[in-house]
Scaffold this active site. Structure first.
Site, mmCIF file in Angstrom:
data_model
loop_
_atom_site.group_PDB
_atom_site.id
_atom_site.type_symbol
_atom_site.label_atom_id
_atom_site.label_comp_id
_atom_site.label_asym_id
_atom_site.label_seq_id
_atom_site.Cartn_x
_atom_site.Cartn_y
_atom_site.Cartn_z
ATOM 1 N N ARG A 1 30.092 -1.558 17.240
ATOM 2 C CA ARG A 1 29.894 -2.152 15.978
ATOM 3 C C ARG A 1 28.854 -1.343 15.015
ATOM 4 O O ARG A 1 28.859 -1.417 13.604
ATOM 5 C CB ARG A 1 29.803 -3.527 15.939
ATOM 6 C CG ARG A 1 30.834 -4.625 16.164
ATOM 7 C CD ARG A 1 30.512 -6.019 15.822
ATOM 8 N NE ARG A 1 31.837 -6.953 16.212
ATOM 9 C CZ ARG A 1 32.101 -7.639 17.057
ATOM 10 N NH1 ARG A 1 31.117 -7.780 18.046
ATOM 11 N NH2 ARG A 1 33.184 -8.415 17.209
ATOM 12 N N ILE B 1 36.383 -6.848 6.988
ATOM 13 C CA ILE B 1 37.586 -7.009 7.779
ATOM 14 C C ILE B 1 37.607 -6.342 9.057
ATOM 15 O O ILE B 1 37.818 -7.008 10.087
ATOM 16 C CB ILE B 1 38.842 -6.957 7.071
ATOM 17 C CG1 ILE B 1 38.921 -7.696 5.677
ATOM 18 C CG2 ILE B 1 40.151 -7.540 8.003
ATOM 19 C CD1 ILE B 1 40.229 -7.433 4.828
ATOM 20 N N PHE B 2 37.514 -5.169 9.090
ATOM 21 C CA PHE B 2 37.422 -4.431 10.265
ATOM 22 C C PHE B 2 36.581 -4.753 11.403
ATOM 23 O O PHE B 2 35.470 -5.479 11.123
ATOM 24 C CB PHE B 2 36.805 -2.800 9.955
ATOM 25 C CG PHE B 2 37.768 -1.694 9.718
ATOM 26 C CD1 PHE B 2 39.135 -1.787 10.015
ATOM 27 C CD2 PHE B 2 37.426 -0.546 9.250
ATOM 28 C CE1 PHE B 2 40.235 -0.920 9.987
ATOM 29 C CE2 PHE B 2 38.452 0.504 9.084
ATOM 30 C CZ PHE B 2 39.802 0.293 9.422
ATOM 31 N N GLU B 3 37.081 -4.787 12.611
ATOM 32 C CA GLU B 3 36.094 -4.948 13.768
ATOM 33 C C GLU B 3 35.612 -6.358 13.740
ATOM 34 O O GLU B 3 34.334 -6.682 13.998
ATOM 35 C CB GLU B 3 35.121 -4.023 14.126
ATOM 36 C CG GLU B 3 35.519 -2.416 14.348
ATOM 37 C CD GLU B 3 34.424 -1.512 14.409
ATOM 38 O OE1 GLU B 3 33.342 -2.028 14.895
ATOM 39 O OE2 GLU B 3 34.866 -0.315 14.580
ATOM 40 N N GLY B 4 36.268 -7.186 13.112
ATOM 41 C CA GLY B 4 35.971 -8.610 13.005
ATOM 42 C C GLY B 4 35.455 -9.164 11.579
ATOM 43 O O GLY B 4 34.464 -8.424 11.051
#
Length: 632
Positions: free
Chosen positions: A287, A416-419
């Site tokens: 992340r 939105i990406f990676e959660g």
């Protein structure tokens, strides 16, 4: 399991929670600044003194070469215009070693630290966010990182040298009807002689059209969700389309079908049923790549805002001297400093393996994606009509091609990406209340019998008898505490006091709502946002104090003053809000009570499904995969 048309079977809310809970890392083997912060313990010694960056001449040499390449050869405008990263960019990045930044040297990679890796992504992303996303998806969540953490020696030997040399990897979890709820995963890996037969459909696979090696999450009957390394050109794989998006127009993102794809048993990563745990553990450091690109966008936005606001004159003064614009510039500068401070700190403590950073990495992802979006929006406002105009159009009119509107579009996906922000709130909140659930979880568990509840009550009594008194008084009430931080000491005293207030608020909420707390997502989101602000303040103060530079001390002070106002507003909103009313109103909207409000406009007629169904079986469309020729 799946139905005949490939749609995931219905899963209850309880089952979905159980799958997610089983996948999370439940033990805390190392200290965590973030975890203690949510418990009301301001453990400044975990991040102060500021960690020393790793000494790596090889990394410094790579960054110099990369800088020269992205400044002179990587054409971000061309990538934006053509919606395609050219072959020669893949080839030159491979030659530089950029596809092996996180791969150990013994397998042909560069073996960069997290800090140097994120510096590289910040640099690349400032020229082409699509290219940075390519490299991030390849290394942070693609094949290299899961193999580094969980792969066998044979898997590392077989795959990592290929990836370090320039082959591209992708991570495939999401499906047409499965997003953040992996319990409904429909892709199945059925055991056969020598391996598994893979069938399913994957959506939004970043790098999916160009990847030659894939990490695929699939359900093995009776064993659970499992991670596999899959050859991208294996028979039965079809890249059915390349998806197009609001921003990141050069992104090679696919819909990929698997029909009777054979995967050798030696390609299972980490063991059967370990897939989700592998994915979540990989993301602990993975992340960090996303906020690196947010930092790059913040730095680029600051330059555009500064130069434009100094040059543009309105009402007899530079626009940057008007207070309405000056506030926006100050926000961009202070927040960019805080984002970089958080990111660098997370990278440094991840590199020295001193702390557990699962909460900190999630907080910097959440904070940077939200604040990065606000920075981009403010930049558009500062630039006015020119902010809304494309760089290509500006250039055609003879003006400097500042890509403000592209920054805005490229930044939007980071929430939105990676959660998504909403999921990150829930994930972080779960970790933040872990200590409470460990001692008192059975009290609010409807499935716990009386014996379990009694034992939990005894544990909870002892824990809270020791813990609650610590929340009453702390160092933050001593006006002389943290004096070595000079003008920043008052901010750290505030963080200490706010940390205890945050813990008290969480405890009160658990006492009030008990098992229903998990549905109070507005409350939990604010709790997490407060924690993020406090972490950002801490990182900014420790960094600025370590540098001793007046300019950094000024930025840290400015950021903390802004953050304290946001934090106080969040504390107020914990209890004074319209959450319950909003939920009722939304239910009425969903049931059509306010449908009259939708009248008077044209709604395009369509009977297409909101989530497109898919049929199991062989592909019926042309394969659109792209293969990058080797450099000559």
């Amino acid at each position: 399991m799946t139905t005949t048309n490939g749609k995931p079977a219905d899963v209850s809310e309880k089952q979905a929670r159980q799958v997610a809970e089983a996948a999370r890392e439940s033990e805390w083997r190392k200290p965590s600044f973030g975890k203690e912060l949510f418990l009301g313990k301001f453990q400044l010694d975990l991040i102060d003194p500021w960690p020393s960056p790793p000494d790596s001449p090889d990394a410094d040499d790579f960054l110099r070469k990369l800088d020269a390449y992205v400044r002179t050869e990587l054409d971000g405008e061309r990538i934006e215009r053509d919606a395609r990263i050219p072959d020669e960019a893949f080839q030159e990045l491979a030659r530089l070693g950029a596809f092996g930044m996180k791969i150990d040297k013994e397998y042909g990679g560069l073996g960069l630290s997290n800090l140097h890796y994120c510096k590289a992504l910040t640099l690349i992303g400032s020229v082409s966010a699509s290219t940075a996303a390519l490299l991030s998806a390849h290394q942070s969540i693609g094949v290299p990182q899961p193999l580094k953490l969980f792969g066998s020696a044979a898997q590392k030997e077989a795959f990592l040298p290929r990836l370090a040399a320039g082959e591209v990897s992708a991570f495939l979890l999401t499906e047409p009807d499965v997003g953040s709820d992996p319990a409904r995963l429909g892709t199945v890996a059925e055991p056969v002689e020598g391996g598994y037969r893979l069938n399913g459909m994957k959506l939004w696979a970043t790098n999916g059209t160009v990847a030659t090696l894939l990490v695929v999450m699939a359900r093995v009957p009776e064993k659970g969700i499992t991670a596999f390394v899959v050859e991208g050109d294996a028979p039965g794989i079809t890249v059915e389309r390349r998806n197009a998006f609001l921003g990141l127009r050069g992104l090679e993102n696919s819909v990929t079908r698997f029909h009777d794809v054979f995967v050798p048993e030696e390609n299972v990563i980490g063991g059967l049923g370990k897939g989700l745990r592998i994915a979540l553990t990989t993301l602990n450091t993975g992340r960090l790549s996303l906020p690196a690109m947010c930092v790059g966008a913040g730095k680029r936005s600051l330059t555009i805002a500064r130069e434009w606001a100094a040059d543009r004159v309105q009402w007899g003064r530079s626009v940057g001297t008007h207070e309405a614009v000056a506030k926006k510039i100050a926000f961009i500068a202070a927040t960019t400093y805080a984002m970089e401070s958080m990111l660098d700190l997370c990278c440094l403590i991840a590199d020295d393996a001193r702390n557990d950073i699962r909460i900190e990495a999630a907080l910097v992802k959440l904070f940077a994606s939200e604040m990065g979006w606000l920075i981009a929006d403010e930049l558009i406002q500062i630039r006015g009509g020119r902010g809304y105009e494309t760089a290509e159009s500006l250039r055609a009119r003879g003006e400097r091609p500042a890509e403000a509107e592209q920054i805005l579009r490229d930044m939007r996906i980071n929430r939105i990406f990676e959660g998504s922000t909403e999921i990150m709130h829930l994930l972080i909140a779960r970790e933040a209340v872990d200590a409470h659930l460990t001692v008192a979880g059975d009290i609010i568990d409807p499935d716990a019998d009386l014996g379990r509840k009694a034992r939990a009550g005894a544990r909870a009594g002892g824990f809270y008898a020791r813990w609650l008194p610590t929340l009453a008084v702390g160092k933050g009430q001593n006006p002389l505490e943290y004096a070595r931080f000079g003008p920043l000491a008052a901010h750290l005293r505030y963080v200490e006091r706010a940390s205890r207030k945050l813990a008290r608020s969480t405890f009160y909420a658990m006492s009030r709502w008990q098992g229903k707390l998990e549905r109070k997502q507005g409350f939990l989101g604010r709790i997490v946002d407060i924690g993020a602000e406090l972490f950002a303040m801490s990182a900014a103060c420790v960094r600025a104090n370590a540098s001793g530079q007046p300019a950094e001390l000024e930025l840290a002070d400015l950021f903390c003053r802004q953050a304290r106002l946001r934090t106080e507003a969040l504390f107020t909103a914990l209890w004074d809000n319209t959450d319950a009313l909003d939920a009722k109103a939304a239910d009425r909207v969903l049931h059509g009570r306010y449908a009259f409000l939708e009248e008077g406009v044209v709604h395009p007629a369509s009977d297409a499904a909101w989530v497109a169904p898919w049929q199991a079986g062989a592909a019926t469309v042309e394969d659109v995969r792209r293969r990058i020729p080797p450099a000559q």
